[in-house]
Design a protein around this motif. Structure first.
Motif, PDB file in Angstrom:
ATOM      1  N   GLY A   4       0.781  -1.241   0.000  1.00 13.14           N
ATOM      2  CA  GLY A   4       0.000   0.000   0.000  1.00 13.14           C
ATOM      3  C   GLY A   4       0.810   1.287   0.000  1.00 13.14           C
ATOM      4  N   ASP A   5       2.063   1.215   0.414  1.00  5.68           N
ATOM      5  CA  ASP A   5       2.882   2.436   0.426  1.00  5.68           C
ATOM      6  C   ASP A   5       3.208   2.917  -0.994  1.00  5.68           C
ATOM      7  OD1 ASP A   5       4.348  -0.064   0.484  1.00  5.68           O
ATOM      8  OD2 ASP A   5       6.167   1.153   0.406  1.00  5.68           O
ATOM      9  N   VAL A  46      -4.405  11.347  -7.563  1.00  8.22           N
ATOM     10  CA  VAL A  46      -3.614  10.433  -6.741  1.00  8.22           C
ATOM     11  C   VAL A  46      -3.951  10.567  -5.254  1.00  8.22           C
ATOM     12  CG1 VAL A  46      -1.238   9.867  -6.085  1.00  8.22           C
ATOM     13  CG2 VAL A  46      -1.794  10.314  -8.465  1.00  8.22           C
ATOM     14  N   GLN A  47      -4.242  11.802  -4.810  1.00  3.81           N
ATOM     15  CA  GLN A  47      -4.594  11.996  -3.394  1.00  3.81           C
ATOM     16  C   GLN A  47      -5.928  11.301  -3.079  1.00  3.81           C
ATOM     17  OE1 GLN A  47      -3.562  14.706  -5.333  1.00  3.81           O
ATOM     18  NE2 GLN A  47      -1.502  14.497  -4.479  1.00  3.81           N
ATOM     19  N   TYR A  73      -7.840   4.229  -0.697  1.00  6.38           N
ATOM     20  CA  TYR A  73      -7.074   3.070  -0.210  1.00  6.38           C
ATOM     21  C   TYR A  73      -7.131   3.009   1.317  1.00  6.38           C
ATOM     22  CZ  TYR A  73      -3.276  -0.038   1.042  1.00  6.38           C
ATOM     23  OH  TYR A  73      -2.546  -1.059   1.609  1.00  6.38           O
ATOM     24  N   ASP A  74      -6.962   4.145   1.946  1.00  9.98           N
ATOM     25  CA  ASP A  74      -6.957   4.164   3.417  1.00  9.98           C
ATOM     26  C   ASP A  74      -8.327   3.762   3.979  1.00  9.98           C
ATOM     27  OD1 ASP A  74      -4.315   4.863   3.410  1.00  9.98           O
ATOM     28  OD2 ASP A  74      -4.650   7.006   3.746  1.00  9.98           O
ATOM     29  N   VAL A 106       0.977   3.390  -3.431  1.00  8.13           N
ATOM     30  CA  VAL A 106      -0.216   3.916  -4.118  1.00  8.13           C
ATOM     31  C   VAL A 106       0.118   5.138  -4.969  1.00  8.13           C
ATOM     32  CG1 VAL A 106      -2.385   5.183  -3.698  1.00  8.13           C
ATOM     33  CG2 VAL A 106      -2.001   2.997  -2.591  1.00  8.13           C
ATOM     34  N   GLU A 107       0.771   6.118  -4.367  1.00  2.00           N
ATOM     35  CA  GLU A 107       1.009   7.374  -5.083  1.00  2.00           C
ATOM     36  C   GLU A 107       1.862   7.148  -6.342  1.00  2.00           C
ATOM     37  OE1 GLU A 107       1.104   7.061  -1.840  1.00  2.00           O
ATOM     38  OE2 GLU A 107      -0.167   8.634  -0.981  1.00  2.00           O
ATOM     39  N   ARG A 163      -5.356   7.624  -2.783  1.00  4.67           N
ATOM     40  CA  ARG A 163      -4.765   7.330  -1.463  1.00  4.67           C
ATOM     41  C   ARG A 163      -5.854   7.308  -0.380  1.00  4.67           C
ATOM     42  NH1 ARG A 163      -1.789   4.715   1.513  1.00  4.67           N
ATOM     43  NH2 ARG A 163       0.011   5.159   0.195  1.00  4.67           N
ATOM     44  N   LYS A 164      -6.729   8.311  -0.424  1.00  2.00           N
ATOM     45  CA  LYS A 164      -7.802   8.387   0.573  1.00  2.00           C
ATOM     46  C   LYS A 164      -8.716   7.149   0.489  1.00  2.00           C
ATOM     47  CE  LYS A 164     -10.889  12.027   2.076  1.00  2.00           C
ATOM     48  NZ  LYS A 164     -11.615  13.226   1.668  1.00  2.00           N
TER      49      LYS A 164
END
Ligand SMILES: Cc1cc2nc3c(=O)[nH]c(=O)nc-3n(C[C@H](O)[C@H](O)[C@H](O)COP(=O)(O)OP(=O)(O)OC[C@H]3O[C@@H](n4cnc5c(N)ncnc54)[C@H](O)[C@@H]3O)c2cc1C
Length: 466
Positions: free
Chosen positions: A216-217, A328-329, A335-336, A219-220, A332-333
């Motif tokens: 997961g790190d 991309v942000q 994914y979290d 993603v960006e 990420r959101k």
């Protein structure tokens, strides 16, 4: 996704209901039917051909015919008819109308939109026996119940590929009003019993893939790479397809991992210009392979034998959104949130999040106003698939809330006022604008055709126009 090339389209009017012979966008999986004659309804049976079948509740045939990829908010069926010839479809529709019963066609049973639950005590017209593919030169006649695998394998064997189009009793062409509507909203107008499609010689038999596993790190970096190297401002390479999934795989990581596939047509290995940026990110695992187009579903784990394709009693709901590029942000959101909810609610930990990127040049070459498909300016199909074992309304509510929240994050990330929702994946709470486009003229045209061809709203169980 390629644009339809019309050759022939025919339709027949039955009382006030149109039986339209058109294309079948069935999913990848196939049902292996063992047909049997059980409990015939005499009056209806008399009207059907000798090869037609009728299944009543309690029979194996009924169970098989009504089994679905998603059991959530499924249609309520009290009788199944399995037509063996085109006229059986027409007779079943007439019978249903005369008895004031709703009816619904079923081909692959992959439809998972909750509007189908409006069918109560309905007749299912299972298209399973209308599944042949006949090839005559550069035209293929495909029955309305033929699933994608049947079609693609039959054509590949003959050295052909297709662009889907239509065929039936009354010939129509691009000037026919219904033809426009059938390309994007066809399920609102009739039952497809066959389609004639133009076919082409296979030009590039080879296909190759590379597969990556990321934690997961990444993603960006991953979604930034997809934007820059594969999406390319909405003009992705014509021979490249990419597909990414968030999924929990506890053997690999405690958090959801990200699988990415890059497929290339006409190559025995993926061009490093596309794959290198992803290697640079440091995947936890990689894989490569080559074969033909027929291998692609298996590489992806979505072939007819794969667990994700089975009717396994799960509720599966999707919350699709078409977008132009990845924020991309926002990813990420999402994914979290995906990580958080699938940890806190274990019943939902079989859920996935799909990110699909196809080549688009054929889609964009078709003028937007020429068909009912509205969203040709979009470039990516994104959809959470929320899966759970049905056990009451509480988990269903949580699942629906989860899917909506994930979609909302991506939607807010687009900065757009319109939500575009791919109709084949739709959840069912979207609006006709979300499915068929916001333009007033487009909606009015659809409504006018609906009023003309289906005034009694017989075909209104799948993403209804109105
Ligand atoms: C595992 C999986 C993979 C998928 N992959 C893709 C994909 O790659 N691309 C894509 O676009 N979609 C894909 N989908 C979505 C799929 O296309 C839609 O769910 C589609 O509706 C499934 O068609 P079906 O015949 O299997 O479903 P069904 O449930 O049998 O039918 C869906 C709807 O179409 C109507 N219908 C069925 N047959 C006919 C007919 N002959 N004439 C008129 N109406 C008919 C039904 O009445 C119903 O309302 C996938 C779905 C799943 C579950």
């Amino acid at each position: 996704m390629s644009s339809p090339t019309p050759l022939l389209s025919r339709w027949r009017r039955i009382d006030s209901v149109a039986t339209v012979l058109w294309w079948s966008l069935s999913a990848i999986c196939q049902a292996n039917a063992t047909l049997q004659w059980l409990s015939p309804t005499a009056e209806l049976a008399d009207r059907l051909s000798p090869g037609a079948l009728i299944y009543s509740p309690g029979s194996d045939g009924f169970t098989q015919a009504t089994s679905r990829w998603s059991v959530y908010e499924a249609p309520n069926i009290s009788l199944v008819v399995v037509p063996s010839v085109e006229n059986d479809v027409a007779e079943t529709v007439k019978y249903a109308n005369q008895n004031n019963l709703p009816f619904i066609a079923v081909s692959g049973g992959h439809g998972a939109i909750i509007t189908e639950s409006r069918v109560q005590n309905g007749i299912e017209i299972w298209m399973n026996q209308l599944n042949t593919v006949e090839i005559d030169g550069y035209v293929a006649r495909v029955d309305g119940g033929a699933l994608t695998k049947t079609v693609s394998h039959a054509l590949w064997q003959a050295g052909k590929q297709t662009v889907l189009a239509s065929g039936d009793i009354k010939t129509i062409d691009r000037t026919c009003d219904l033809w426009w509507a059938m390309q994007g909203a066809g399920h609102n107008f009739g039952i497809v019993t066959s389609v004639s499609v133009k076919i082409y010689d296979i030009q590039y038999p080879d296909w190759a893939y590379e597969m990556f596993t990321f934690t997961g790190d990444k993603v960006e970096g991953l979604f930034d790479n997809l934007n820059v190297h594969l999406l390319r401002n909405g003009w992705p390479p014509v021979n490249i397809v990419n597909f990414a999934i968030f999924k929990r795989v506890p053997e690999i990581d405690v958090k959801p991992i990200i699988y990415l596939w890059i497929f290339q047509e006409g190559a025995t290995s993926v061009d490093s210009a596309y794959s290198k940026p992803f290697h640079h990110l440091g995947p936890s695992a990689t894989g490569v392979g080559s074969g033909t187009y027929l291998d692609v579903p298996r590489w992806l784990g979505w072939d007819s034998d794969a667990p994700s394709c089975q009717n396994s009693g799960l509720a599966n709901t999707r919350f699709p959104i078409d977008i132009r590029s990845y924020n991309v942000q926002a990813v990420r959101k999402a994914y979290d949130l995906f990580t958080d909810v699938t940890q806190k609610i274990p019943e939902l930990n079989g859920s996935r999040f799909l990110f699909e990127g196809y080549s688009l040049q054929g889609v964009k070459a078709v003028p937007g106003e020429s068909t009912a498909y509205a969203f040709r300016e979009d470039n990516l199909l994104v959809a959470p698939v929320i899966s759970w074992t049905p056990s009451g309304p509480d988990i269903a509510r949580k699942a629906t809330d989860f899917g909506k929240r994930l979609r909302q994050i991506i939607y807010e990330g687009t900065g757009r006022s319109e939500l575009h929702s791919y109709v084949n994946y739709a959840f069912g709470d979207e609006t006709p604008q979300n499915w068929y486009g916001y333009e007033r003229q487009r909606q009015q045209r659809l409504l006018g055709l609906k009023n003309n061809y289906d005034p009694d709203r017989k075909f209104s169980f799948y993403a209804p126009i109105a």
